[in-house]
Structure formats: C-alpha cells, structure tokens
Design a protein around this motif. Structure first.
Motif, PDB file in Angstrom:
ATOM      1  N   SER A   1      -5.699  -3.506  10.490  1.00 16.52           N
ATOM      2  CA  SER A   1      -5.121  -2.270   9.955  1.00 16.52           C
ATOM      3  C   SER A   1      -5.851  -1.035  10.473  1.00 16.52           C
ATOM      4  CB  SER A   1      -5.128  -2.282   8.421  1.00 16.52           C
ATOM      5  OG  SER A   1      -6.433  -2.508   7.949  1.00 16.52           O
TER       6      SER A   1
ATOM      7  N   VAL B   1      -0.197  -0.219   4.918  1.00 19.32           N
ATOM      8  CA  VAL B   1      -1.148  -0.945   4.074  1.00 19.32           C
ATOM      9  C   VAL B   1      -1.083  -2.442   4.328  1.00 19.32           C
ATOM     10  CG1 VAL B   1      -1.806  -1.397   1.669  1.00 19.32           C
ATOM     11  CG2 VAL B   1      -0.882   0.842   2.310  1.00 19.32           C
TER      12      VAL B   1
ATOM     13  N   SER C   1      -3.796  -2.768  -2.753  1.00 18.94           N
ATOM     14  CA  SER C   1      -2.884  -3.133  -1.656  1.00 18.94           C
ATOM     15  C   SER C   1      -1.743  -3.994  -2.195  1.00 18.94           C
ATOM     16  CB  SER C   1      -3.639  -3.837  -0.529  1.00 18.94           C
ATOM     17  OG  SER C   1      -4.279  -4.996  -1.003  1.00 18.94           O
TER      18      SER C   1
ATOM     19  N   GLN D   1      -1.952  -6.140   3.082  1.00 18.06           N
ATOM     20  CA  GLN D   1      -2.205  -6.827   1.821  1.00 18.06           C
ATOM     21  C   GLN D   1      -3.518  -7.592   1.915  1.00 18.06           C
ATOM     22  OE1 GLN D   1       1.370  -8.999   1.108  1.00 18.06           O
ATOM     23  NE2 GLN D   1       1.176  -8.796  -1.107  1.00 18.06           N
TER      24      GLN D   1
ATOM     25  N   HIS E   1       2.315  -3.038  -2.429  1.00 21.74           N
ATOM     26  CA  HIS E   1       3.327  -3.931  -1.841  1.00 21.74           C
ATOM     27  C   HIS E   1       4.366  -4.357  -2.881  1.00 21.74           C
ATOM     28  CE1 HIS E   1       2.105  -5.272   2.368  1.00 21.74           C
ATOM     29  NE2 HIS E   1       1.253  -4.312   2.072  1.00 21.74           N
TER      30      HIS E   1
ATOM     31  N   TYR F   1      -6.252   5.656   2.100  1.00 24.22           N
ATOM     32  CA  TYR F   1      -5.382   5.123   3.158  1.00 24.22           C
ATOM     33  C   TYR F   1      -5.164   6.207   4.203  1.00 24.22           C
ATOM     34  CZ  TYR F   1      -4.728   1.141   0.187  1.00 24.22           C
ATOM     35  OH  TYR F   1      -4.989   0.033  -0.573  1.00 24.22           O
TER      36      TYR F   1
END
Ligand SMILES: Cc1cc2nc3c(=O)[nH]c(=O)nc-3n(C[C@H](O)[C@H](O)[C@H](O)COP(=O)(O)OP(=O)(O)OC[C@H]3O[C@@H](n4cnc5c(N)ncnc54)[C@H](O)[C@@H]3O)c2cc1C
Ligand code: FES
Length: 376
Positions: A151, A103, A112, A105, A116, A87
């Motif tokens: 992302s 992050v 991921s 999902q 979460h 990440y």
C-alpha cells in the motif's frame, strides 16, 4: 518523433516547482492541517482482493488544497471507541473536488476493516486536514525514482497523477514491488500512464506468480541487479520510497551499496507495528530507572511510568485512551498540551515549532524527564 512525444512540451527544467501556485492551488481553499471536515463517500473502487479506494467529496463541496504525497487522518467510532488512523490522499491535488484514500485490509486491523465493511456511496467520514512532508515538492529534481511496496504505492501515485495531469513530462521511473501480480495496486492505470507520458516508466517485481501463471515479469525481491538493469542512472535520481519497514531498510541498503547519495533519499513509513521503541536501558541504569507521575488535569486521574517509555504507551497501559495513529511523531493525532513538567520529544515533523512554543507535545514520541500534568 511519435504522436505521443509531439503532445508534450520540452521537459521542465529542475528549478520549476512541482507545486505550481498557478495550477491546482489557485482557487482551492486550504484545508488546514488539523482542521476537521466531514467527507461524503461518492464511490468505492475494488483495486485488488484486499485493497479498496474510497472517493470522497468535502461536505460543503468546496475544493481542497494539499500537496501530492500528504495524508489525512480519518476518525470513526468503531464499536463505541473513537479510532483515528492516517491515510495518504491517493488522488492528486489537480482534482481538488475529489479526495481518495486507498486502504489495504490488515488482518485484525480495526480501521481498515471498518472502512472496507462500512464505507458506501453516501456514507460520511470525519477527517482532519492534510499533513506530511513526504512530497515531491520538497525536493525539486530533474529525475526521480519512485520505489514502493504494497500500500506504499499511494503517495507516489498521487505524485504521479498530479505530474501527468499538469503535463509536466517529468523523468520519473516508478518501481513497485508486490506479493503477486494480482496484488499490484493501480497496475493498469500505471501502465496506461506510462503509455501516455514518454518520460514516465513503470516496472513491477513480484515475490510469486500467484494465479497469474503467464506473468512475464521478474520474480523475487527488488535487487541491485534489477534496479541497474531498469534504471541504470538510479544514482543520479532523487529517490522517494514508501512501503513496509523491512522493504524500506532493504532498499536503503541496496542504494547505499550502489553508491546512491543518502541526502537524495526520502521515505515515508506506514509502519503501525509498535510504539516508538523504548530507549535502550543499560543494565546499571535499570536498577535506578527513574519513574515519574503523570497527572491528567481534567479527569483527575494519574499513573506512574518509567523514563524509558513514551507517554502514549504508558497511558495505554494505564487504561487511558488517547487518540493516536502513526505512533511515530508524524501525523499529529496525539498532540496534547503539557501543563506542567518536561519531556524529551523526538518527532518526525508531526508538530510545528510554534505549537511546541504553545506547550503542545506529541505523546507518542515524548519521554518524561520530570513529573507531568497533561491537559486531558
Ligand atoms: C502517514 C501514514 C500514511 C498511511 N497511508 C496508508 C495508505 O495510504 N493505505 C493504507 O492501507 N494504510 C496507510 N497507513 C496505515 C494506516 O494508518 C493504518 O495503520 C492501517 O490501515 C492499519 O490500521 P488498522 O486500524 O486496520 O489496524 P490496527 O488495529 O491498528 O492493527 C494493526 C496491526 O496490529 C495488530 N493488532 C491490533 N491490535 C492488536 C493487539 N491488541 N495485539 C496484537 N496485535 C494487534 C493487528 O492485527 C494488525 O496486524 C498509513 C499510515 C501512516 C502513518
Ligand atoms: S500518533 Fe501520530 S504523531 Fe503521535
């Protein structure tokens, strides 16, 4: 001159290094690539309906040093399995006491969803030191263009935050693509930073309006027309791109069409869709496709594999769990010592020459050219 402009020194000349040893780097301990740290979660921020930022401090509280745009590899035990994923550090190195990752999902995605569901203030997470060469430091330039989707915003956000924290007043245009306005990560922060810094401009393009019926921005995908309207001098800019593979190939094609010099194009892929593709095998070769035996010295196991596969992919098929993350020779997670034999390794910066000299190889991008023995 308005009050905002008066707050800034004249623009830095292009030779001034983005990464300045007298600023964030002084005093901060270097967190070596591959060195493990325990991070403690301090805060969780819901950025959008499926994106969260997790903010951490390093266990012993020391500041850490990294380049904006670099990533770390996080490691967790998920349902009894050790899982590792990369990440990007979305926070800037100018705030060295706090590291954040942002992050998205992924439906069915192991790490991921685990992050979460499980990361709360006080939770701990193992992480390996920063790696990666996708950083503005690598290509000093008077003018930059940041292009991101989904992302893929994270490395460019770290670069933006660092540049503004340092008052560099760099000429940067940041164009972000999202599915809908509600999916734009860091939307309000990017707008606020653009208001603060007169030479930083930001634009958003969305594929649809979603629930935001009064969205006044453009609908559709990034096109050459849109880019020319927003950034008429795009061909003169150093371009940094991050997003899904399809987005990045579309961006490359439109920049090529617009006459942008590919030597001034830099990209990072988060694509986790598959292992490095097997090398194409011609029909006449297929009949004589070589197979090799791979021995694992510590477990005394072995398996056979074809010369066209990566060692990581063949090991997975044989039920051998090898830590991996990017599958592209970027992150270094699958680094393993080769005790005997030879491989053809095509990496993307995830291993150093001196590590190769010591016998280490990245199994995700290595194909055998003989029988092998691995230190596993
Ligand atoms: C350098 C780098 C930086 C990155 N930075 C970021 C970042 O800042 N933010 C971010 O959100 N992500 C980032 N990523 C991506 C991240 O590392 C993960 O790949 C991502 O979070 C998905 O991981 P996961 O474990 O949730 O999904 P995985 O479990 O790896 O699954 C990925 C996909 O494969 C599918 N899948 C899984 N198992 C199977 C199966 N058996 N059969 C069929 N399909 C399957 C899943 O449904 C999912 O669609 C980065 C990646 C790299 C390489
Ligand atoms: S899994 Fe990232 S380098 Fe191999």
């Amino acid at each position: 001159m308005n009050s905002v402009e008066r707050m800034f020194a004249p623009a830095q000349d292009p030779e001034v290094r983005f990464s300045n040893p007298h600023t964030w780097e002084s005093g901060a301990r270097l967190w070596a690539s591959g060195e493990q740290q325990t991070l403690t979660c301090c805060r969780v921020v819901e950025e959008t309906h499926d994106v969260k930022s997790f903010e951490f401090r390093v266990g012993d509280g020391t500041p850490v040093r990294f380049e904006p745009g670099q990533f770390m590899t996080v490691s967790a035990n998920v349902k009894g399995q050790a899982v590792e994923r990369c990440y990007t550090i979305s926070s800037p190195p100018t705030r060295p006491y706090l590291l954040s990752i942002t992050v998205k999902q992924v439906p069915g995605g192991v790490m991921s969803n685990w992050l979460h569901e499980n990361m709360r203030p006080g939770s701990t997470l193992r992480a390996y030191g920063p790696s990666g060469t996708f950083t503005a430091t690598a290509a000093a330039s008077a003018k930059s263009l940041y292009l991101s989707a989904g992302s893929g915003v994270t490395p460019l956000m770290s670069m933006t935050r660092a540049s503004i924290d340092l008052g560099l007043n760099r000429d940067v245009v940041f164009v972000h693509s999202a599915r809908t306005p509600a999916d734009i990560v860091f939307r309000s922060e990017l707008k606020r930073l653009a208001e603060l810094s007169p030479r930083f401009r930001t634009f958003f393009v969305c594929e649809g309006v979603g629930d935001e019926l009064d969205w006044a921005g453009p609908i559709g995908r990034l096109s050459l027309e849109l880019l020319s309207e927003w950034v008429p001098d795009y061909a003169e800019r150093e371009v940094f791109t991050c997003g899904p593979a399809g987005y990045m190939s579309a961006v490359r094609a439109l920049l090529r069409e617009g006459g942008h010099d590919p030597a001034r194009y830099h990209q990072e892929s988060f694509d986790i869709s598959a292992d490095v593709a097997p090398e194409p095998v011609r029909e006449e070769q297929a009949a004589t496709q070589q197979t090799f035996t791979v021995k694992l010295s510590r477990s005394s196991r072995s398996f056979t594999m074809s010369a066209s596969e990566t060692v990581l992919s063949a090991a997975r098929k044989a039920g051998v769990a090898i830590p991996s993350s990017c599958s592209q020779g970027v992150c270094g997670t699958c680094k393993t010592r080769l005790l005997e034999g030879t491989v053809d390794m095509k990496h993307n910066g995830g291993i150093r020459e001196r590590e190769v000299q010591k016998g280490l190889r990245l199994l995700c991008c290595s194909r055998p050219t003989s029988d092998l023995t691995l230190d596993l």
